[in-house]
Design a protein around this motif. Structure first.
Motif, PDB file in Angstrom:
ATOM      1  N   GLN A   1      11.904   9.077   2.645  1.00 28.53           N
ATOM      2  CA  GLN A   1      11.793   7.956   3.573  1.00 28.53           C
ATOM      3  C   GLN A   1      13.017   7.065   3.436  1.00 28.53           C
ATOM      4  N   MET A   2      13.165   6.146   4.385  1.00 23.11           N
ATOM      5  CA  MET A   2      14.348   5.285   4.346  1.00 23.11           C
ATOM      6  C   MET A   2      14.449   4.543   3.017  1.00 23.11           C
ATOM      7  N   PHE A   3      13.321   4.180   2.438  1.00 24.02           N
ATOM      8  CA  PHE A   3      13.318   3.511   1.138  1.00 24.02           C
ATOM      9  C   PHE A   3      13.939   4.405   0.073  1.00 24.02           C
ATOM     10  N   ASP A   4      13.570   5.681   0.069  1.00 22.49           N
ATOM     11  CA  ASP A   4      14.166   6.624  -0.884  1.00 22.49           C
ATOM     12  C   ASP A   4      15.679   6.714  -0.694  1.00 22.49           C
ATOM     13  N   ILE A   5      16.093   6.789   0.574  1.00 24.30           N
ATOM     14  CA  ILE A   5      17.527   6.920   0.845  1.00 24.30           C
ATOM     15  C   ILE A   5      18.273   5.675   0.369  1.00 24.30           C
ATOM     16  N   LYS A   6      17.690   4.487   0.568  1.00 29.34           N
ATOM     17  CA  LYS A   6      18.339   3.261   0.084  1.00 29.34           C
ATOM     18  C   LYS A   6      18.495   3.312  -1.430  1.00 29.34           C
ATOM     19  N   LEU A   7      17.461   3.754  -2.139  1.00 32.38           N
ATOM     20  CA  LEU A   7      17.550   3.848  -3.599  1.00 32.38           C
ATOM     21  C   LEU A   7      18.572   4.894  -4.018  1.00 32.38           C
ATOM     22  N   ALA A   8      18.651   5.994  -3.265  1.00 30.90           N
ATOM     23  CA  ALA A   8      19.610   7.041  -3.606  1.00 30.90           C
ATOM     24  C   ALA A   8      21.051   6.581  -3.374  1.00 30.90           C
ATOM     25  N   LEU A   9      21.288   5.919  -2.248  1.00 33.41           N
ATOM     26  CA  LEU A   9      22.655   5.513  -1.916  1.00 33.41           C
ATOM     27  C   LEU A   9      23.183   4.424  -2.846  1.00 33.41           C
TER      28      LEU A   9
ATOM     29  N   GLY B   1       6.518  -0.636   8.969  1.00 29.64           N
ATOM     30  CA  GLY B   1       7.810  -1.037   8.415  1.00 29.64           C
ATOM     31  C   GLY B   1       8.856   0.060   8.438  1.00 29.64           C
ATOM     32  N   LYS B   2      10.110  -0.340   8.689  1.00 28.37           N
ATOM     33  CA  LYS B   2      11.209   0.622   8.738  1.00 28.37           C
ATOM     34  C   LYS B   2      11.439   1.328   7.410  1.00 28.37           C
ATOM     35  N   LEU B   3      11.194   0.617   6.315  1.00 26.74           N
ATOM     36  CA  LEU B   3      11.494   1.195   5.008  1.00 26.74           C
ATOM     37  C   LEU B   3      10.752   2.507   4.767  1.00 26.74           C
ATOM     38  N   PHE B   4       9.603   2.673   5.420  1.00 26.58           N
ATOM     39  CA  PHE B   4       8.805   3.865   5.161  1.00 26.58           C
ATOM     40  C   PHE B   4       8.800   4.828   6.342  1.00 26.58           C
TER      41      PHE B   4
ATOM     42  N   LEU C   1       0.824  -1.211   0.000  1.00 28.88           N
ATOM     43  CA  LEU C   1       0.000   0.000   0.000  1.00 28.88           C
ATOM     44  C   LEU C   1       0.858   1.260   0.000  1.00 28.88           C
ATOM     45  N   GLN C   2       1.944   1.231   0.765  1.00 24.86           N
ATOM     46  CA  GLN C   2       2.820   2.405   0.817  1.00 24.86           C
ATOM     47  C   GLN C   2       3.597   2.576  -0.490  1.00 24.86           C
TER      48      GLN C   2
END
Length: 594
Positions: A142-150, A128-131, A55-56
């Motif tokens: 969100q943490m998910f964005d940062i993972k994709l950026a890094l 969830g931590k990812l969001f 959903l997120q």
């Protein structure tokens, strides 16, 4: 090669800012010819967690907050048995093989196992931590964005294969003077970060051949073996310490080792693991995505680790057998390490780590460019460190994200407030986290006071009808959520820094019966402490009344009549209203911008 000098933190900050900028330029746009991930596969612990993550993801795609033209998917661990991040990786490989068939081996796949309920950071337990939001950008990433950026530069350095990352860690690095390094070597290529020896004992450590001469920022070398959570004595004995010349080159005289974080695996290797899963499923043990998969690799790998279960939280009968099978199929696979001379690894898995990183105790705030915000600060949105009245740089700050916080509120240093609505001024004392809370007006007109070192989170739950209910949970920041004691031993548990024995006195046996009915595990996660209410404001008030009683010097004596409907964090996982939680976040986000 001539290497660049300068402050490593500043170099990492500049390199990271460039990666985040690249990512932000891709948000809401087709990736097209830009070398990005073909597939981003997220592992979920069960079907309800899968729904929350899906959903997120769908909402971020609808809001054009993610790069487009990428296959984003969430894959739940099958069955009720915990299978670990390594088991999740195998299950993801099986699902991807069924979906993409022969085309899978042409794809670049980012894999993020997220299983588990974040017991040590309960604000991430339900969604969830990812969001989790982080104070970067507006709207915040969100943490998910940062993972994709890094990881944005990695697909260009890869052939088809998988790249495994942890959902609750950030890996930052600078490679400006060695941009040509790649993941082109066969087998597995892992990132290696110079870390103090004391840190290495809690992580995986790579044993490298003797190295001579200066090194570029990133250099890919062949590793001899992988050591997992070994003692300082064993790491010294194995020769895992980095050469003094290398340590001097990164500006330290501390004993250092090369620790793990994430890794690339080619499909020749990955499909061996998929075939093993196909033969052995359903899995009946937890597989460590690092210890159990990397220890068979390298020219000096041995079977010594297979019978060592000291680092396993749960040991099942067939763990040793599964380790043997993984070793047999992976033995002889090359293990390469990208030695990242100027890099930092940050874990965000506990309330303390979360506060440390978000509130500027570590270098992460500077390296990621975190924004800080306090309601009384006229220069609220800035990434420069705050100044004390004497002009000295403050070590820590407060951070308020996506919240409605009226004038007159006092948010002390080392506090995080997110997705909360305060209807009258509040005083949040240091070392606290307030998440998803709605606080009503104080009847006496005074500040609503939240004591220091307190964690608060309000959940929306479903009671089987259309009517929503709300529960606010509260714990101490230092509380051990995973400590389990035997029946009749809850005197050994502590909450808000006080033992249950000190809180309850002679009524301890009665309290145990109320909090832990029948065979309920005796830990804070399963303690039925919190009362459902029809509004968020009432839920918060009820729980703050409980906090006052449990932290008061007088003995706490709950009665059975007041405890019939109380819930635990474990109960909230099962009864959470995902749609209600997301609706609330959307509303607060809108209100906080007006």
């Amino acid at each position: 090669m001539e290497t660049k000098t300068g402050d490593p933190t500043q170099r990492i900050q500049i390199a990271t800012a460039k990666r985040i900028q690249k990512y932000q330029q891709l948000q809401g746009k087709e990736v097209g010819e830009f070398p990005f991930w073909d597939i981003v596969a997220i592992g979920a612990g069960d079907r309800t967690q899968k729904l929350a993550l899906e959903l997120q993801l769908q909402e971020k795609l609808a809001l054009e907050q993610l790069p487009l033209g990428v296959d984003y998917c969430v894959i739940a661990d099958p069955g009720a048995e915990k299978i670990g991040d390594g088991g999740s990786l195998l299950a993801i490989l099986q699902c991807l093989k069924e979906t993409y068939r022969d085309k899978l081996t042409t794809k670049k796949v980012l894999v993020m196992p997220t299983g588990g309920y974040s017991q040590r950071l309960p604000s991430a337990s339900l969604l969830g931590k990812l969001f989790l939001d982080v104070p970067v950008g507006d709207p915040s990433l969100q943490m998910f964005d940062i993972k994709l950026a890094l990881t944005i530069d990695y697909p260009a350095k890869m052939t088809a294969g998988i790249f495994l990352v942890a959902a609750d860690a950030f890996e930052l690095y600078d490679d400006e003077d060695s941009p040509e390094w790649s993941f082109s070597s066969p087998g597995v290529t892992a990132l290696g970060h110079p870390s103090p020896l004391s840190i290495g004992t809690g992580h995986g450590v790579f044993l490298l051949p003797t190295r001579q001469g200066p090194s570029p920022s990133v250099e890919v070398v062949s590793a001899l073996k992988f050591l997992h959570k070994q003692s300082e004595e064993m790491l010294r004995k194995e020769g895992a310490l980095l050469p003094k010349e290398f340590c001097n080159g990164i500006g330290t005289d501390t004993d250092m080792v090369l620790t793990d974080s994430c890794y690339y695996m080619d499909f020749t290797t990955a499909l061996k693991l998929r075939d093993l899963y196909y033969d052995e499923s359903p899995l009946r043990c937890e597989i460590d995505g690092y210890g159990d998969i990397l220890q068979p690799l390298g020219s000096q790998a041995s079977t010594d680790y297979i019978s060592n279960t000291a680092n396993k939280t749960k040991v099942t009968a067939n763990l040793t057998s599964m380790r043997h099978k993984i070793y047999d199929i992976l033995q002889g696979t090359p293990l390469n390490v990208a030695v990242m001379q100027h890099s930092h690894f940050y874990h965000i898995g506990t309330t303390n780590e979360y506060l440390d990183h978000i509130c500027n105790k570590t270098s992460l705030a500077k390296e990621l460019g975190f924004l800080r915000y306090t309601p009384s600060d006229p220069e609220a949105h800035q990434s420069e460190p705050a100044k004390s009245p004497t002009g000295q740089e403050k070590v820590e700050w407060a951070c308020v994200m996506n919240s409605v916080c009226p004038e007159g509120s006092q948010i002390h240093d080392r506090c995080v407030v997110e997705y909360s609505v305060f209807k009258s001024p509040v005083k949040v004392e240091s070392n606290s986290i307030v998440s998803n809370c709605c606080i009503g007006a104080a009847p006496d007109g005074n500040l609503v006071k939240i004591p220091g070192s307190t964690f608060l989170y309000t959940a929306c739950i479903s009671n089987g009808t259309a009517k929503k209910e709300f529960v606010t949970v509260a714990f101490g920041i230092q509380d051990n959520m995973k400590k389990v004691v035997q029946a009749n031993s809850i005197a050994e548990l502590s909450i808000f820094g006080r033992s249950f024995e000190a809180i309850c006195g002679t009524s301890l046996e009665q309290v145990e019966g109320l909090l832990f009915p029948q065979k309920t595990p005796r830990d804070l996660w399963h303690a039925k402490l919190f009362e459902p209410s029809s509004t968020m404001e009432d839920a918060f008030a009820s729980t703050m009344d409980l906090v006052d009683k449990m932290t008061d010097a007088s003995l706490w004596e709950p009665t059975a009549s007041d405890w019939e409907s109380r819930l635990s964090m474990a109960d909230l996982i099962q009864s959470k209203d995902i749609f209600g939680l997301l609706d609330y976040k959307r509303k607060v986000l809108k209100d906080s911008k007006t």
